[in-house]
Design a protein around this motif. Structure first.
Motif, PDB file in Angstrom:
ATOM      1  N   GLU A 184      34.144  52.159  47.535  1.00 50.72           N
ATOM      2  CA  GLU A 184      32.465  52.669  46.898  1.00 50.72           C
ATOM      3  C   GLU A 184      32.124  53.381  47.835  1.00 50.72           C
ATOM      4  N   LEU A 185      32.228  53.758  48.772  1.00 48.92           N
ATOM      5  CA  LEU A 185      31.234  54.758  48.985  1.00 48.92           C
ATOM      6  C   LEU A 185      32.700  56.229  49.795  1.00 48.92           C
ATOM      7  N   GLY A 186      33.972  56.095  49.692  1.00 46.41           N
ATOM      8  CA  GLY A 186      34.806  56.704  49.750  1.00 46.41           C
ATOM      9  C   GLY A 186      34.347  58.468  49.152  1.00 46.41           C
ATOM     10  N   SER A 187      33.652  58.833  47.533  1.00 45.52           N
ATOM     11  CA  SER A 187      33.872  59.890  47.533  1.00 45.52           C
ATOM     12  C   SER A 187      32.172  60.378  47.865  1.00 45.52           C
ATOM     13  N   ASP A 188      31.078  59.599  48.025  1.00 49.58           N
ATOM     14  CA  ASP A 188      30.119  60.091  48.784  1.00 49.58           C
ATOM     15  C   ASP A 188      30.280  61.150  49.943  1.00 49.58           C
ATOM     16  N   ASN A 189      28.968  62.317  49.355  1.00 45.08           N
ATOM     17  CA  ASN A 189      29.089  62.977  50.268  1.00 45.08           C
ATOM     18  C   ASN A 189      27.649  63.132  50.837  1.00 45.08           C
ATOM     19  N   SER A 190      26.721  62.212  50.856  1.00 45.69           N
ATOM     20  CA  SER A 190      25.350  62.781  51.309  1.00 45.69           C
ATOM     21  C   SER A 190      25.431  61.747  52.713  1.00 45.69           C
ATOM     22  N   GLY A 191      25.801  61.918  53.282  1.00 47.76           N
ATOM     23  CA  GLY A 191      25.517  60.847  54.517  1.00 47.76           C
ATOM     24  C   GLY A 191      25.724  59.836  54.564  1.00 47.76           C
TER      25      GLY A 191
END
Ligand code: ADP
Ligand code: NI
Length: 206
Positions: free
Chosen positions: A10-17
């Motif tokens: 779910e969060l793998g691609s997040d780049n906002s902390g």
């Protein structure tokens, strides 16, 4: 699928902390805080890992995220009452929602996970996450106006990452609940103050 694999997906691609690594750090901080608190370790672990998986900043379809979270908890053997507590923690974690009127959770697991997540906004990691978040919104760390105001002893009011330090990071410390959370919050807030001191030294004193 186990909970960690789910969170990674779910969060793998997040780049906002809000990366998977943030979730793992919240889980280890919460585990450490819980050593002195004696809360339910399984509830704390699941809520820590899953806490950003239905954040409206990251997902547009919240009901669908909620369903997915409940389903992964069921698959991993969580009881209906544990699932209810975990969902309650996740839904009431954020400073963003609660601002300054918030109350402590009426049970310790919630306060432990909240303290752990908040510690992530402070210290070296907090500075990195704020910078990462600001960059993901194409914001500058600071603007000339911030320095002009600093020279007059005023806080920044611009739309910069530096302003976020004053809107949130420096205000968090009094809202920690657990003993270990409070201790680390002081340590990490002191580090932020030191960072700001050095930042102004390097930008103002030339
Ligand atoms: P949490 O994970 O506690 O819910 P948020 O989702 O509010 O925190 O924010 C995630 C990270 O991004 C935190 O470290 C926070 O300090 C940072 N952040 C949030 N809003 C801003 C902003 N406007 N500028 C810079 N950093 C921000
Ligand atoms: Ni978080």
């Amino acid at each position: 699928m186990n909970i960690q694999e789910f969170v990674k997906r779910e969060l793998g691609s997040d780049n906002s902390g809000h990366s998977y690594l943030h979730a793992t750090r919240v889980a280890s901080l919460a585990k450490m805080i819980n050593r002195k608190e004696g809360g339910d370790a399984r509830i704390i672990e699941a809520a820590s890992f899953l806490h950003d998986c239905m954040d409206s900043k990251l997902f547009s379809d919240i009901p669908s995220q909620k369903e997915k979270i409940i389903s992964v908890l069921k698959t991993n053997g969580y009881s209906a009452s544990s699932i209810k507590t975990i969902m309650d923690i996740i839904e009431h974690l954020s400073w963003h929602i609660a601002k300054r009127e918030e109350k402590p959770f009426p049970y310790k697991e919630g306060n432990i996970v909240r303290d752990a997540d908040r510690l992530e906004a402070l210290g070296a990691i907090g500075i990195l996450r704020a910078t990462e978040y600001g960059a993901s919104r194409k914001r500058a760390f600071y603007e000339e106006e911030d320095l002009k105001r600093a020279k007059q002893g005023l806080e920044p009011i611009s739309n910069t990452t530096l302003a976020h330090f004053y809107e949130k990071l420096l205000l968090l410390e009094p809202y920690f609940i657990t003993t270990e959370g409070k201790r680390l919050a002081k340590e990490r807030t002191d580090f932020i103050r030191l960072f700001l001191k050095e930042f102004y030294k390097e930008t103002l004193d030339q």
